[in-house]
Design a protein around this motif. Structure first.
Motif, PDB file in Angstrom:
ATOM      1  N   LYS A 130       0.855  -1.188   0.000  1.00  0.00           N
ATOM      2  CA  LYS A 130       0.000   0.000   0.000  1.00  0.00           C
ATOM      3  C   LYS A 130       0.887   1.232   0.000  1.00  0.00           C
ATOM      4  O   LYS A 130       1.837   1.312   0.771  1.00  0.00           O
ATOM      5  N   ARG A 131       0.569   2.166  -0.875  1.00  0.00           N
ATOM      6  CA  ARG A 131       1.369   3.384  -1.007  1.00  0.00           C
ATOM      7  C   ARG A 131       0.492   4.597  -0.729  1.00  0.00           C
ATOM      8  O   ARG A 131      -0.629   4.688  -1.213  1.00  0.00           O
ATOM      9  N   PHE A 132       1.064   5.539   0.038  1.00  0.00           N
ATOM     10  CA  PHE A 132       0.371   6.776   0.362  1.00  0.00           C
ATOM     11  C   PHE A 132       1.315   7.938   0.066  1.00  0.00           C
ATOM     12  O   PHE A 132       2.361   8.058   0.689  1.00  0.00           O
ATOM     13  N   ASP A 133       0.950   8.775  -0.900  1.00  0.00           N
ATOM     14  CA  ASP A 133       1.716   9.984  -1.214  1.00  0.00           C
ATOM     15  C   ASP A 133       1.022  11.145  -0.514  1.00  0.00           C
ATOM     16  O   ASP A 133      -0.100  11.507  -0.873  1.00  0.00           O
ATOM     17  N   ILE A 134       1.683  11.725   0.483  1.00  0.00           N
ATOM     18  CA  ILE A 134       1.075  12.762   1.318  1.00  0.00           C
ATOM     19  C   ILE A 134       1.783  14.086   1.022  1.00  0.00           C
ATOM     20  O   ILE A 134       2.780  14.441   1.649  1.00  0.00           O
ATOM     21  N   SER A 135       1.252  14.819   0.051  1.00  0.00           N
ATOM     22  CA  SER A 135       1.924  16.030  -0.431  1.00  0.00           C
ATOM     23  C   SER A 135       1.971  17.143   0.614  1.00  0.00           C
ATOM     24  O   SER A 135       2.936  17.906   0.651  1.00  0.00           O
ATOM     25  N   ASP A 136       0.947  17.260   1.459  1.00  0.00           N
ATOM     26  CA  ASP A 136       0.940  18.322   2.471  1.00  0.00           C
ATOM     27  C   ASP A 136       2.106  18.200   3.449  1.00  0.00           C
ATOM     28  O   ASP A 136       2.557  19.193   4.017  1.00  0.00           O
ATOM     29  N   LEU A 137       2.593  16.978   3.644  1.00  0.00           N
ATOM     30  CA  LEU A 137       3.688  16.736   4.591  1.00  0.00           C
ATOM     31  C   LEU A 137       5.013  16.406   3.889  1.00  0.00           C
ATOM     32  O   LEU A 137       6.024  16.181   4.569  1.00  0.00           O
ATOM     33  N   ASN A 138       4.991  16.307   2.562  1.00  0.00           N
ATOM     34  CA  ASN A 138       6.166  15.877   1.794  1.00  0.00           C
ATOM     35  C   ASN A 138       6.659  14.513   2.275  1.00  0.00           C
ATOM     36  O   ASN A 138       7.857  14.303   2.505  1.00  0.00           O
ATOM     37  N   VAL A 139       5.700  13.602   2.414  1.00  0.00           N
ATOM     38  CA  VAL A 139       5.985  12.256   2.914  1.00  0.00           C
ATOM     39  C   VAL A 139       5.410  11.216   1.951  1.00  0.00           C
ATOM     40  O   VAL A 139       4.311  11.385   1.435  1.00  0.00           O
ATOM     41  N   VAL A 140       6.181  10.158   1.723  1.00  0.00           N
ATOM     42  CA  VAL A 140       5.697   8.991   0.994  1.00  0.00           C
ATOM     43  C   VAL A 140       5.736   7.835   1.978  1.00  0.00           C
ATOM     44  O   VAL A 140       6.743   7.625   2.661  1.00  0.00           O
ATOM     45  N   LYS A 141       4.629   7.112   2.069  1.00  0.00           N
ATOM     46  CA  LYS A 141       4.495   6.054   3.071  1.00  0.00           C
ATOM     47  C   LYS A 141       4.127   4.755   2.367  1.00  0.00           C
ATOM     48  O   LYS A 141       3.300   4.745   1.458  1.00  0.00           O
ATOM     49  N   PHE A 142       4.765   3.671   2.787  1.00  0.00           N
ATOM     50  CA  PHE A 142       4.436   2.340   2.282  1.00  0.00           C
ATOM     51  C   PHE A 142       4.055   1.452   3.458  1.00  0.00           C
ATOM     52  O   PHE A 142       4.700   1.505   4.508  1.00  0.00           O
TER      53      PHE A 142
END
Length: 108
Positions: free
Chosen positions: A66-78
């Motif tokens: 599962k991938r989450f691109d969180i632009s507001d925090l400049n974070v990419v989460k797997f």
């Protein structure tokens, strides 16, 4: 004489971001967070780091990742299933902390 182009290698993920962190997300899942630190680094990571690459590093299927691109925090989460249940006799990383090192070495 060796060509300088052959000696060059791509930069690793850790060379472009502030931090790569991994941790448990319960006894069955792991989470890896990539803290990019800037919008430019974030854009580079989402452009150059594919879910397919990450699945290959962790020897799992792309469908389970599962991938989450969180632009507001400049974070990419797997998030991905743990290969062994946390605390089982074959679990070699109770806290899930060593997984970040594998991803931080990926060349992008």
């Amino acid at each position: 004489m060796r060509s300088r182009w052959r000696c060059m290698r791509l930069a690793r993920l850790k060379d472009h971001v502030q931090k790569v962190r991994s941790k448990n997300a319960g006894p069955f899942w792991l989470t890896i967070d990539i803290f990019c630190g800037s919008p430019e680094a974030y854009e580079m990571v989402i452009d150059k780091l594919s879910s397919k690459q990450v699945a290959k590093v962790f020897e799992t299927s792309e469908q389970k990742l599962k991938r989450f691109d969180i632009s507001d925090l400049n974070v990419v989460k797997f998030s991905l299933p743990r290969p062994e249940i946390q605390g089982s006799i074959r679990d070699r990383d109770m806290h899930g902390a060593s997984w970040a090192a594998l991803l931080s070495e990926v060349e992008i």
